[in-house]
Design an enzyme around this catalytic site. Structure first.
Site, PDB file in Angstrom:
ATOM      1  N   CYS A  70     -44.538 -37.903  33.985  1.00  0.00           N
ATOM      2  CA  CYS A  70     -45.019 -36.735  34.733  1.00  0.00           C
ATOM      3  C   CYS A  70     -45.451 -35.604  33.816  1.00  0.00           C
ATOM      4  O   CYS A  70     -44.675 -35.105  32.999  1.00  0.00           O
ATOM      5  CB  CYS A  70     -43.931 -36.251  35.697  1.00  0.00           C
ATOM      6  SG  CYS A  70     -44.403 -34.766  36.617  1.00  0.00           S
ATOM      7  N   ARG A  73     -43.943 -31.388  34.636  1.00  0.00           N
ATOM      8  CA  ARG A  73     -42.508 -31.122  34.574  1.00  0.00           C
ATOM      9  C   ARG A  73     -42.102 -29.689  34.258  1.00  0.00           C
ATOM     10  O   ARG A  73     -40.922 -29.350  34.347  1.00  0.00           O
ATOM     11  CB  ARG A  73     -41.856 -32.083  33.560  1.00  0.00           C
ATOM     12  CG  ARG A  73     -41.758 -33.488  34.081  1.00  0.00           C
ATOM     13  CD  ARG A  73     -41.057 -34.370  33.075  1.00  0.00           C
ATOM     14  NE  ARG A  73     -41.966 -34.970  32.104  1.00  0.00           N
ATOM     15  CZ  ARG A  73     -41.573 -35.504  30.958  1.00  0.00           C
ATOM     16  NH1 ARG A  73     -40.311 -35.481  30.611  1.00  0.00           N
ATOM     17  NH2 ARG A  73     -42.455 -36.063  30.139  1.00  0.00           N
ATOM     18  N   TRP A 241     -47.617 -31.462  43.598  1.00  0.00           N
ATOM     19  CA  TRP A 241     -48.992 -31.422  44.119  1.00  0.00           C
ATOM     20  C   TRP A 241     -49.875 -32.223  43.182  1.00  0.00           C
ATOM     21  O   TRP A 241     -49.473 -32.627  42.095  1.00  0.00           O
ATOM     22  CB  TRP A 241     -49.506 -29.987  44.268  1.00  0.00           C
ATOM     23  CG  TRP A 241     -49.304 -29.116  43.085  1.00  0.00           C
ATOM     24  CD1 TRP A 241     -50.011 -29.099  41.919  1.00  0.00           C
ATOM     25  CD2 TRP A 241     -48.295 -28.092  42.956  1.00  0.00           C
ATOM     26  NE1 TRP A 241     -49.507 -28.147  41.074  1.00  0.00           N
ATOM     27  CE2 TRP A 241     -48.473 -27.501  41.683  1.00  0.00           C
ATOM     28  CE3 TRP A 241     -47.282 -27.604  43.791  1.00  0.00           C
ATOM     29  CZ2 TRP A 241     -47.661 -26.464  41.228  1.00  0.00           C
ATOM     30  CZ3 TRP A 241     -46.478 -26.575  43.326  1.00  0.00           C
ATOM     31  CH2 TRP A 241     -46.675 -26.012  42.069  1.00  0.00           C
ATOM     32  N   GLU A 246     -56.112 -37.407  39.423  1.00  0.00           N
ATOM     33  CA  GLU A 246     -55.463 -38.518  40.144  1.00  0.00           C
ATOM     34  C   GLU A 246     -56.370 -38.987  41.280  1.00  0.00           C
ATOM     35  O   GLU A 246     -56.451 -40.170  41.584  1.00  0.00           O
ATOM     36  CB  GLU A 246     -54.121 -38.070  40.738  1.00  0.00           C
ATOM     37  CG  GLU A 246     -53.077 -37.686  39.714  1.00  0.00           C
ATOM     38  CD  GLU A 246     -51.759 -37.337  40.384  1.00  0.00           C
ATOM     39  OE1 GLU A 246     -51.558 -36.141  40.689  1.00  0.00           O
ATOM     40  OE2 GLU A 246     -50.948 -38.245  40.628  1.00  0.00           O
TER      41      GLU A 246
HETATM   42  N1  ARG Z   1     -51.137 -40.869  41.483  1.00  0.00           N
HETATM   43  C1  ARG Z   1     -50.618 -40.898  42.818  1.00  0.00           C
HETATM   44  C2  ARG Z   1     -51.752 -40.741  43.813  1.00  0.00           C
HETATM   45  O1  ARG Z   1     -52.863 -40.535  43.417  1.00  0.00           O
HETATM   46  C3  ARG Z   1     -49.602 -39.790  43.046  1.00  0.00           C
HETATM   47  C4  ARG Z   1     -48.457 -39.737  42.060  1.00  0.00           C
HETATM   48  C5  ARG Z   1     -47.699 -38.437  42.083  1.00  0.00           C
HETATM   49  N2  ARG Z   1     -48.551 -37.340  41.732  1.00  0.00           N
HETATM   50  C6  ARG Z   1     -48.164 -36.050  41.681  1.00  0.00           C
HETATM   51  N3  ARG Z   1     -49.056 -35.171  41.355  1.00  0.00           N
HETATM   52  N4  ARG Z   1     -46.952 -35.671  41.999  1.00  0.00           N
HETATM   53  O2  ARG Z   1     -51.579 -40.773  45.003  1.00  0.00           O
END
Ligand code: ARG
Length: 367
Positions: A70, A73, A241, A246
């Site tokens: 992560c 953090r 978030w 991602e």
């Molecule tokens: N990578 C995952 C997704 O795209 C989420 C993982 C957790 N991500 C976070 N920012 N807490 O759905």
């Protein structure tokens, strides 16, 4: 004999956790010693022990702090905790989960949140959830094509087998599948009113909006096991978030997910026949600009990868000052676009696993 070895290991784990936890919270040494004695008695009579609320709270935060994958953090100490350890029925769990989504979403001002259900006892899980995230789009395999999110193909099949029928759009939110110990799993539809989604638009490229793409606001991982002081919580959904990449560089871009880069390139009128035109890279950047822009327009919290990497640097400095050696998983920490433009890229990380932590676990046992 086996029982007593297990009890000994548990006491060692518990002692280590209580020492760290009480030290970090600046609690008096005598409380610490008394608590360890109390836990020892509890383990000797019941085979396990139960966390006090503040131990659970701090333990869940430590688990975030120790999550090597992560990048977010820095904010470990801001986690909100809901204690749902007394919930034993799927129906009551469903209510807690809906409340989690609602509280965490907070109309877009996302709050990092965890809801912790009952711990494993005598090797058995009182309650489990099958979903990978509380909110996730279904995926339907049709020939060699997929409608929706291919990472959900299996889960979608399971839901259909249980009688669920999705609308077969690219963005059908899957129901929760919750299972009480020894029971068949039960389906629960997520109420529309608590699901916040963001339509993807671009500040200049009008064509992007016409793709009709959206993504949900809050990523709530629900299949990992939280371990604190030797106690395992197999159902403890948590969220922060999104970091823009991602969604923009993975969920919407991966060839075996939503595979949008060719479409974005077409909107940008790029030459997609030549790798060397770097059309992929150009399309990736614009798609990521679109994601950041869209979440801003919708007033939904999201961090770009440059800001996240800078925050991670502050986290590393804080940890150093606190005398805690930092652990991390380099391959996960670097963002998927422009990784070498962040500090993370340029140094090694020690990927040792420290507890408390969140762990990958096997799916529940089917009944
Ligand atoms: N990578 C995952 C997704 O795209 C989420 C993982 C957790 N991500 C976070 N920012 N807490 O759905």
């Amino acid at each position: 004999m086996v029982q007593s070895i297990k009890a000994n290991i548990l006491l060692i784990e518990a002692t280590r956790f209580i020492n760290n936890c009480y030290d970090e919270l600046d609690l008096p040494k005598e409380d610490q010693l008394k608590r360890i004695e109390e836990i020892e008695n509890e383990i000797n009579t019941t085979g396990t022990y139960s966390h006090k609320t503040f131990e659970l709270t701090h333990g869940a935060k430590m688990a975030w702090r120790n999550s090597n994958r992560c990048i977010g953090r820095l904010l470990w100490n801001t986690l909100h905790i809901f204690d749902a350890r007394d919930v034993l029925t799927a129906e009551d769990a469903y209510e807690k989960l809906v409340n989690h989504i609602d509280f965490a979403t907070n109309d877009g001002k996302i709050r990092s949140t965890i809801t912790i259900f009952a711990p494993r006892k005598n090797g058995e899980d009182p309650i489990r959830i099958w979903n990978h995230q509380l909110l996730r789009y279904a995926g339907y395999k049709e020939g060699d094509k997929v409608i929706g999110d291919s990472t959900s193909n299996q889960m979608t099949k399971m839901c259909e087998k249980m009688g669920w029928k999705g609308d077969r759009t690219h963005f059908d939110i899957l129901p929760f599948v919750i299972q009480e110990k020894g029971q068949k799993p039960k389906l629960f539809e997520v109420p529309n009113g608590v699901i916040k989604e963001v339509p993807i638009t671009h500040p200049e490229l009008d064509g992007i909006q016409k793709l009709g793409v959206k993504w949900y606001a809050v990523p709530i991982i629900s299949n990992m096991l939280l371990e604190i002081g030797g106690i395992e919580y197999p159902m403890a959904p948590f969220n922060g978030w999104y970091m823009g990449t991602e969604i923009g560089a993975r969920n919407l871009a991966d060839q075996d997910r939503y595979n949008l880069l060719p479409k974005v390139a077409e909107i940008m009128e790029l030459d997609t026949k030549l790798n060397s035109s770097l059309w992929i890279d150009k399309a990736l950047v614009e798609l990521n600009i679109a994601v950041i822009h869209s979440y801003q327009q919708a007033h939904v919290t999201l961090v770009d990868h440059h800001t996240a990497a800078k925050q991670f640097k502050v986290f590393e400095e804080n940890e150093m000052k606190s005398g805690r050696p930092i652990t991390g998983n380099w391959a996960w920490l670097i963002p998927p676009i422009s990784p070498a433009s962040t500090d993370i890229y340029h140094k090694p990380y020690n990927n040792n696993i420290v507890t408390p932590n969140y762990f990958i676990q096997a799916d529940p046992e089917e009944n």
